[in-house]
Design a protein around this motif. Structure first.
Motif, PDB file in Angstrom:
ATOM      1  N   TYR A 164       0.840  -1.183   0.000  1.00  0.00           N
ATOM      2  CA  TYR A 164       0.000   0.000   0.000  1.00  0.00           C
ATOM      3  C   TYR A 164       0.876   1.234   0.000  1.00  0.00           C
ATOM      4  N   THR A 165       0.602   2.108  -0.930  1.00  0.00           N
ATOM      5  CA  THR A 165       1.323   3.362  -0.999  1.00  0.00           C
ATOM      6  C   THR A 165       0.431   4.447  -0.425  1.00  0.00           C
ATOM      7  N   PRO A 166       0.917   5.190   0.536  1.00  0.00           N
ATOM      8  CA  PRO A 166       0.094   6.262   1.102  1.00  0.00           C
ATOM      9  C   PRO A 166      -0.242   7.328   0.050  1.00  0.00           C
ATOM     10  N   TYR A 167      -1.422   7.883   0.193  1.00  0.00           N
ATOM     11  CA  TYR A 167      -1.857   8.975  -0.666  1.00  0.00           C
ATOM     12  C   TYR A 167      -1.541  10.301   0.010  1.00  0.00           C
ATOM     13  N   THR A 168      -1.688  11.381  -0.720  1.00  0.00           N
ATOM     14  CA  THR A 168      -1.583  12.724  -0.146  1.00  0.00           C
ATOM     15  C   THR A 168      -2.825  13.505  -0.538  1.00  0.00           C
ATOM     16  N   ILE A 169      -3.176  14.463   0.295  1.00  0.00           N
ATOM     17  CA  ILE A 169      -4.317  15.333   0.007  1.00  0.00           C
ATOM     18  C   ILE A 169      -4.059  16.063  -1.313  1.00  0.00           C
ATOM     19  N   GLY A 170      -5.063  16.061  -2.175  1.00  0.00           N
ATOM     20  CA  GLY A 170      -4.971  16.777  -3.440  1.00  0.00           C
ATOM     21  C   GLY A 170      -4.568  15.920  -4.627  1.00  0.00           C
ATOM     22  N   GLU A 171      -4.118  14.691  -4.373  1.00  0.00           N
ATOM     23  CA  GLU A 171      -3.744  13.844  -5.497  1.00  0.00           C
ATOM     24  C   GLU A 171      -4.935  12.978  -5.917  1.00  0.00           C
ATOM     25  N   GLU A 172      -4.775  12.308  -7.054  1.00  0.00           N
ATOM     26  CA  GLU A 172      -5.836  11.436  -7.551  1.00  0.00           C
ATOM     27  C   GLU A 172      -5.961  10.206  -6.663  1.00  0.00           C
ATOM     28  N   GLY A 173      -7.196   9.896  -6.302  1.00  0.00           N
ATOM     29  CA  GLY A 173      -7.470   8.732  -5.469  1.00  0.00           C
ATOM     30  C   GLY A 173      -7.676   7.486  -6.310  1.00  0.00           C
ATOM     31  N   PRO A 174      -7.896   6.350  -5.670  1.00  0.00           N
ATOM     32  CA  PRO A 174      -8.043   5.090  -6.396  1.00  0.00           C
ATOM     33  C   PRO A 174      -9.283   5.021  -7.280  1.00  0.00           C
ATOM     34  N   GLY A 175     -10.279   5.874  -7.027  1.00  0.00           N
ATOM     35  CA  GLY A 175     -11.479   5.891  -7.847  1.00  0.00           C
ATOM     36  C   GLY A 175     -11.476   6.995  -8.888  1.00  0.00           C
ATOM     37  N   GLY A 180     -11.066  10.238  -8.259  1.00  0.00           N
ATOM     38  CA  GLY A 180     -11.410  11.543  -7.684  1.00  0.00           C
ATOM     39  C   GLY A 180     -10.194  12.204  -7.066  1.00  0.00           C
ATOM     40  N   ILE A 181     -10.425  13.296  -6.347  1.00  0.00           N
ATOM     41  CA  ILE A 181      -9.363  14.023  -5.659  1.00  0.00           C
ATOM     42  C   ILE A 181      -9.441  13.695  -4.168  1.00  0.00           C
ATOM     43  N   VAL A 182      -8.332  13.254  -3.595  1.00  0.00           N
ATOM     44  CA  VAL A 182      -8.278  12.916  -2.173  1.00  0.00           C
ATOM     45  C   VAL A 182      -8.397  14.202  -1.355  1.00  0.00           C
ATOM     46  N   PHE A 183      -9.378  14.198  -0.418  1.00  0.00           N
ATOM     47  CA  PHE A 183      -9.556  15.376   0.437  1.00  0.00           C
ATOM     48  C   PHE A 183      -9.473  15.068   1.920  1.00  0.00           C
ATOM     49  N   TYR A 184      -9.387  13.798   2.275  1.00  0.00           N
ATOM     50  CA  TYR A 184      -9.231  13.406   3.676  1.00  0.00           C
ATOM     51  C   TYR A 184      -8.476  12.080   3.742  1.00  0.00           C
ATOM     52  N   LEU A 185      -7.559  11.968   4.718  1.00  0.00           N
ATOM     53  CA  LEU A 185      -6.817  10.727   4.945  1.00  0.00           C
ATOM     54  C   LEU A 185      -6.806  10.395   6.426  1.00  0.00           C
ATOM     55  N   ASP A 186      -6.837   9.106   6.726  1.00  0.00           N
ATOM     56  CA  ASP A 186      -6.677   8.691   8.117  1.00  0.00           C
ATOM     57  C   ASP A 186      -5.182   8.719   8.463  1.00  0.00           C
ATOM     58  N   HIS A 187      -4.836   8.289   9.653  1.00  0.00           N
ATOM     59  CA  HIS A 187      -3.451   8.372  10.116  1.00  0.00           C
ATOM     60  C   HIS A 187      -2.482   7.517   9.304  1.00  0.00           C
ATOM     61  N   THR A 188      -2.984   6.514   8.583  1.00  0.00           N
ATOM     62  CA  THR A 188      -2.101   5.653   7.783  1.00  0.00           C
ATOM     63  C   THR A 188      -1.766   6.280   6.434  1.00  0.00           C
ATOM     64  N   GLY A 189      -2.620   7.172   5.958  1.00  0.00           N
ATOM     65  CA  GLY A 189      -2.446   7.740   4.631  1.00  0.00           C
ATOM     66  C   GLY A 189      -2.907   6.811   3.526  1.00  0.00           C
ATOM     67  N   TRP A 205     -19.836   5.292  -4.553  1.00  0.00           N
ATOM     68  CA  TRP A 205     -19.965   6.754  -4.674  1.00  0.00           C
ATOM     69  C   TRP A 205     -21.317   7.164  -4.109  1.00  0.00           C
ATOM     70  N   HIS A 206     -21.344   8.271  -3.395  1.00  0.00           N
ATOM     71  CA  HIS A 206     -22.586   8.701  -2.742  1.00  0.00           C
ATOM     72  C   HIS A 206     -22.561  10.199  -2.462  1.00  0.00           C
ATOM     73  N   LEU A 207     -23.713  10.718  -2.130  1.00  0.00           N
ATOM     74  CA  LEU A 207     -23.824  12.088  -1.645  1.00  0.00           C
ATOM     75  C   LEU A 207     -23.189  12.109  -0.256  1.00  0.00           C
ATOM     76  N   PRO A 208     -22.323  13.071   0.045  1.00  0.00           N
ATOM     77  CA  PRO A 208     -21.617  13.033   1.331  1.00  0.00           C
ATOM     78  C   PRO A 208     -22.532  13.250   2.535  1.00  0.00           C
ATOM     79  N   THR A 209     -22.134  12.676   3.658  1.00  0.00           N
ATOM     80  CA  THR A 209     -22.803  12.952   4.930  1.00  0.00           C
ATOM     81  C   THR A 209     -22.442  14.372   5.363  1.00  0.00           C
ATOM     82  N   LYS A 210     -23.070  14.824   6.439  1.00  0.00           N
ATOM     83  CA  LYS A 210     -22.712  16.154   6.978  1.00  0.00           C
ATOM     84  C   LYS A 210     -21.227  16.235   7.294  1.00  0.00           C
ATOM     85  N   ASN A 211     -20.707  15.207   7.956  1.00  0.00           N
ATOM     86  CA  ASN A 211     -19.290  15.221   8.340  1.00  0.00           C
ATOM     87  C   ASN A 211     -18.375  15.172   7.125  1.00  0.00           C
ATOM     88  N   GLU A 212     -18.709  14.322   6.157  1.00  0.00           N
ATOM     89  CA  GLU A 212     -17.888  14.228   4.946  1.00  0.00           C
ATOM     90  C   GLU A 212     -17.892  15.543   4.177  1.00  0.00           C
TER      91      GLU A 212
END
Length: 167
Positions: free
Chosen positions: A32-43, A45-54, A96-103
């Protein structure tokens, strides 16, 4: 002496077999390669949140959903009723879904990184705390100088939609 040599060779053989098994087991494990905010995600899209593992987080589509019915009727093509917004956001697949309030709040905090947001409010999928049929769900403002206020959204109101997914 023969017994001692056999015992030594047996231990060396066992250790070699264990080392070989550990090496092949780790080769079978996905890396697993960690992602960074702002880069292309696996789907895509653009990554906008990461957990502690990245490695796990949230990504958003690059553009707002387009309401084709409104485009055909010469109306603003990015505004939806809530049910239509949910359907449009999930059209890319079950993840893919409409985001929750928190998302959506996390997305708002990274709106400049993700980009492409309109000067309007965006739908969430969250309905908790709405005990009045007058309201459909929660929405969040994405105005330029806005602090991202979340508010109840009128059931007949129209707001923008942006699909998100967890990975």
């Amino acid at each position: 002496m023969k017994h001692h040599q056999f015992f030594t060779l047996s231990i060396i053989g066992t250790m070699f077999a264990m080392l070989l098994a550990m090496t092949s087991a780790s080769a079978d494990q996905p890396s697993y390669t960690p992602y960074t905010i702002g880069e292309e995600g696996p789907g895509g899209g653009i990554v906008f949140y990461l957990d502690h593992t990245g490695v796990h987080g949230l990504e958003a589509k690059r553009k707002d959903e387009v309401n084709q019915a409104n485009v055909r009727n010469n109306k603003v093509g990015v505004l939806f009723y809530w049910g239509d917004a949910k359907a449009a956001a999930s059209a890319y697949g079950s993840d893919w879904h409409l985001p929750t309030k928190n998302e959506l709040d996390l997305l708002h905090k990274q709106k400049d990184v993700v980009g492409g947001f309109k000067y309007t409010s965006y739908w969430t999928s969250s309905t908790e705390g709405l005990n009045d049929p007058f309201y459909a769900a929660w929405r969040q403002n994405f105005f330029t100088d806005d602090d991202g206020i979340q508010a109840k959204a009128w059931a007949k109101g129209m707001h923008a939609a942006r699909a998100v997914r967890a990975f």
